[in-house]
Design an enzyme around this catalytic site. Structure first.
Site, PDB file in Angstrom:
ATOM      1  N   ASP A 128      -5.312  18.762 -15.882  1.00 12.83           N
ATOM      2  CA  ASP A 128      -5.545  17.394 -16.348  1.00 12.83           C
ATOM      3  C   ASP A 128      -4.999  17.333 -17.774  1.00 12.83           C
ATOM      4  O   ASP A 128      -5.549  17.918 -18.701  1.00 12.83           O
ATOM      5  CB  ASP A 128      -7.049  17.076 -16.299  1.00 12.83           C
ATOM      6  CG  ASP A 128      -7.359  15.638 -16.718  1.00 12.83           C
ATOM      7  OD1 ASP A 128      -6.575  15.077 -17.514  1.00 12.83           O
ATOM      8  OD2 ASP A 128      -8.390  15.097 -16.280  1.00 12.83           O
ATOM      9  N   ARG A 153       0.840  -1.208   0.000  1.00 14.72           N
ATOM     10  CA  ARG A 153       0.000   0.000   0.000  1.00 14.72           C
ATOM     11  C   ARG A 153       0.872   1.255   0.000  1.00 14.72           C
ATOM     12  O   ARG A 153       0.550   2.242  -0.635  1.00 14.72           O
ATOM     13  CB  ARG A 153      -0.967  -0.001   1.191  1.00 14.72           C
ATOM     14  CG  ARG A 153      -1.740   1.298   1.318  1.00 14.72           C
ATOM     15  CD  ARG A 153      -3.102   1.202   1.988  1.00 14.72           C
ATOM     16  NE  ARG A 153      -3.221   0.269   3.071  1.00 14.72           N
ATOM     17  CZ  ARG A 153      -2.708   0.445   4.304  1.00 14.72           C
ATOM     18  NH1 ARG A 153      -2.025   1.539   4.595  1.00 14.72           N
ATOM     19  NH2 ARG A 153      -2.872  -0.475   5.219  1.00 14.72           N
ATOM     20  N   LYS A 175      -5.651   6.129 -20.637  1.00 14.59           N
ATOM     21  CA  LYS A 175      -5.786   6.660 -21.987  1.00 14.59           C
ATOM     22  C   LYS A 175      -4.437   6.561 -22.727  1.00 14.59           C
ATOM     23  O   LYS A 175      -3.954   5.462 -22.916  1.00 14.59           O
ATOM     24  CB  LYS A 175      -6.323   8.081 -21.921  1.00 14.59           C
ATOM     25  CG  LYS A 175      -7.508   8.255 -20.934  1.00 14.59           C
ATOM     26  CD  LYS A 175      -8.763   7.524 -21.364  1.00 14.59           C
ATOM     27  CE  LYS A 175      -9.854   7.504 -20.288  1.00 14.59           C
ATOM     28  NZ  LYS A 175     -10.264   8.776 -19.747  1.00 14.59           N
ATOM     29  N   TYR A 178     -14.007  16.625 -18.293  1.00 15.24           N
ATOM     30  CA  TYR A 178     -14.419  15.220 -18.332  1.00 15.24           C
ATOM     31  C   TYR A 178     -15.609  15.045 -17.376  1.00 15.24           C
ATOM     32  O   TYR A 178     -15.560  15.482 -16.229  1.00 15.24           O
ATOM     33  CB  TYR A 178     -13.239  14.351 -17.902  1.00 15.24           C
ATOM     34  CG  TYR A 178     -13.587  12.902 -17.727  1.00 15.24           C
ATOM     35  CD1 TYR A 178     -13.929  12.124 -18.827  1.00 15.24           C
ATOM     36  CD2 TYR A 178     -13.591  12.312 -16.471  1.00 15.24           C
ATOM     37  CE1 TYR A 178     -14.266  10.796 -18.663  1.00 15.24           C
ATOM     38  CE2 TYR A 178     -13.922  10.977 -16.303  1.00 15.24           C
ATOM     39  CZ  TYR A 178     -14.261  10.227 -17.402  1.00 15.24           C
ATOM     40  OH  TYR A 178     -14.597   8.914 -17.242  1.00 15.24           O
TER      41      TYR A 178
HETATM   42  C1  PLP Z   1     -10.912   9.255 -18.634  1.00 10.46           C
HETATM   43  C2  PLP Z   1     -10.567  10.558 -18.058  1.00 10.46           C
HETATM   44  C3  PLP Z   1     -10.470  10.735 -16.677  1.00 10.46           C
HETATM   45  C4  PLP Z   1     -10.779   9.614 -15.701  1.00 10.46           C
HETATM   46  O1  PLP Z   1      -9.843   8.581 -15.795  1.00 10.46           O
HETATM   47  P1  PLP Z   1     -10.189   7.028 -15.479  1.00 10.46           P
HETATM   48  O2  PLP Z   1      -8.878   6.373 -15.684  1.00 10.46           O
HETATM   49  O3  PLP Z   1     -11.243   6.613 -16.443  1.00 10.46           O
HETATM   50  O4  PLP Z   1     -10.663   6.987 -14.069  1.00 10.46           O
HETATM   51  C5  PLP Z   1     -10.100  11.979 -16.209  1.00 10.46           C
HETATM   52  N1  PLP Z   1      -9.845  13.003 -17.058  1.00 10.46           N
HETATM   53  C6  PLP Z   1      -9.934  12.861 -18.382  1.00 10.46           C
HETATM   54  C7  PLP Z   1      -9.638  14.016 -19.264  1.00 10.46           C
HETATM   55  C8  PLP Z   1     -10.302  11.643 -18.933  1.00 10.46           C
HETATM   56  O5  PLP Z   1     -10.403  11.508 -20.257  1.00 10.46           O
END
Ligand code: PLP
Length: 385
Positions: free
Chosen positions: A173, A50, A198, A102
């Site tokens: 982000d 952890r 992604k 998002y």
């Molecule tokens: C998909 C996404 C998230 C969330 O990520 P997960 O891995 O699906 O939890 C956050 N910000 C953006 C821009 C995303 O495309």
């Protein structure tokens, strides 16, 4: 001299010449929950997974290196990363947020963070006056650029200056462009978030999330939080992301090449009324993204002429998959209204431009002729109706 990003996606310079892990080129998966101590008061450096795990640590070092941070944190998903980050704040704190985010992030803020008495102001960070929104209790600015799904581009350097002047934590982000095309920390951000699911992972097979920072105090707080809350990425998933990130550069380049061609092709379709892609010179963010990033990415959004045709496109794709998510080798098409942005209130959605005619493509690395043939087949079916 700093090494190029493609090299840094694959190799950690500090490990060179050491022949670690029996010389294995693929970093081992340390599938262990706990670690034996050689004697009282001594540790191998690892105590319990952890807190930390060698495979996770290796991945975090690579991500910190390619994003230009002093440290990185690998979490079980992008949402786990943003959730952990929200623990930096306390009741009564106010955060200025990009309106076109998002949908999952908006859902977290509005349904979970708000019950902790956090206050959010949603604004269009590419157009609105951010300074006007700052109050005594404002603690942070949270943006995406380009935004999801409308592809608005915000000026990271300019917002960083405002954040510094008012002592706010500036969070970006950076999922859409990935560290390969954009490094917000170098432009003045304090924290970068990634959905590692992604582009970084890149194969639509593993969930992961990252927080990267160049701020010593935030780093210390996050180390404590990850140890305490336990949302660190599992060793086997760390290994999958380590493998995926090795090809980040070639995937980004190839998918971007495809996206530019598809954006130009879509522009000439009679059923397409508008294409939002920051790599098109007529896009309002074109000059800015050229200045602050090294590429435009491979996400694009477009309007078709009516809802019926939007649904017909989704119903007829075969090679292109009708699926949420983005940033993988496969080209995916999504319908933000019912998928990624279903939880965004309708009036907010429409104000941001997410209509019933809006489709979003995450362009993959297939052969461009096959992708265009697929789109051509689907669009010609619209004519037959
Ligand atoms: C998909 C996404 C998230 C969330 O990520 P997960 O891995 O699906 O939890 C956050 N910000 C953006 C821009 C995303 O495309």
């Amino acid at each position: 001299m700093d090494r190029g990003i493609n090299t840094r996606c694959i190799h950690l310079e500090e490990d060179e010449g050491k022949c670690l892990n029996y010389g294995a080129l693929s970093f081992p998966i340390f599938q262990t929950a706990t670690y034996e101590h050689p004697e009282v008061g001594r540790s191998s450096g690892f105590d319990y997974t952890r807190l930390q795990n060698p495979t996770r640590e290796q991945l975090e070092k690579i991500i910190a290196s390619i994003e230009g941070g002093i440290d990185a944190f690998a979490l079980s998903s992008g949402m786990a990363a943003i959730t952990l980050l929200m623990e930096l704040f306390k009741p009564g704190d106010h955060i200025i947020v990009e309106a076109d985010l998002y949908g999952g992030t908006t859902r977290l803020f509005d349904n979970v963070s708000k019950k902790n008495n956090y206050e959010f102001s949603y604004i269009n960070c590419s157009e609105d006056d951010i300074e006007k929104e700052i109050k005594d209790n404002t603690k942070a600015i949270f943006i995406e650029t380009p935004t999801n799904p409308m592809m608005n581009v915000s000026d990271i350097g300019k917002i960083a200056k405002i954040a510094k002047a008012h002592n706010l934590i500036f969070i970006v982000d950076n999922t859409f462009l990935s560290p390969y095309f954009q490094n917000p920390l170098e432009l003045g951000a304090d924290v970068v978030i990634h959905s590692g699911t992604k582009f970084i992972g890149g194969h639509n097979d593993t969930l992961a999330g990252f927080i990267v920072t160049n701020n010593e105090s935030i780093k210390e707080q996050l180390r404590f939080l990850i140890k305490t809350t336990g949302s660190g990425l599992a060793p086997i998933d760390c290994w999958l992301i380590l493998r995926g990130v090795k090809t980040l550069g070639v995937r980004m380049e190839k998918s971007q090449d495809n996206a530019i061609k598809i954006a130009n092709w879509l522009k000439n379709q009679k059923h397409v009324t508008k294409v939002f892609y920051p790599g098109l010179p007529e896009h309002p963010g074109y000059e800015l993204i050229k200045k602050q990033a090294r590429g435009f990415g491979s996400m694009l959004t477009f309007y078709v002429d009516n809802k019926e045709n939007a649904l017909a496109v989704l119903a007829n794709v075969r090679l292109i998959k009708y699926a949420e998510s983005l940033g993988g080798t496969e080209t995916l098409i999504t319908y933000p209204v019912t998928q990624t942005h279903a939880d965004v209130p309708e009036e907010v959605r429409l104000k941001n431009g997410i209509t019933n005619e809006t489709l979003r493509l995450s362009v993959g690395i297939e052969d461009i002729d096959d992708l265009i043939n697929e789109l051509d087949r689907v669009f010609s079916l619209l004519d037959e109706k």
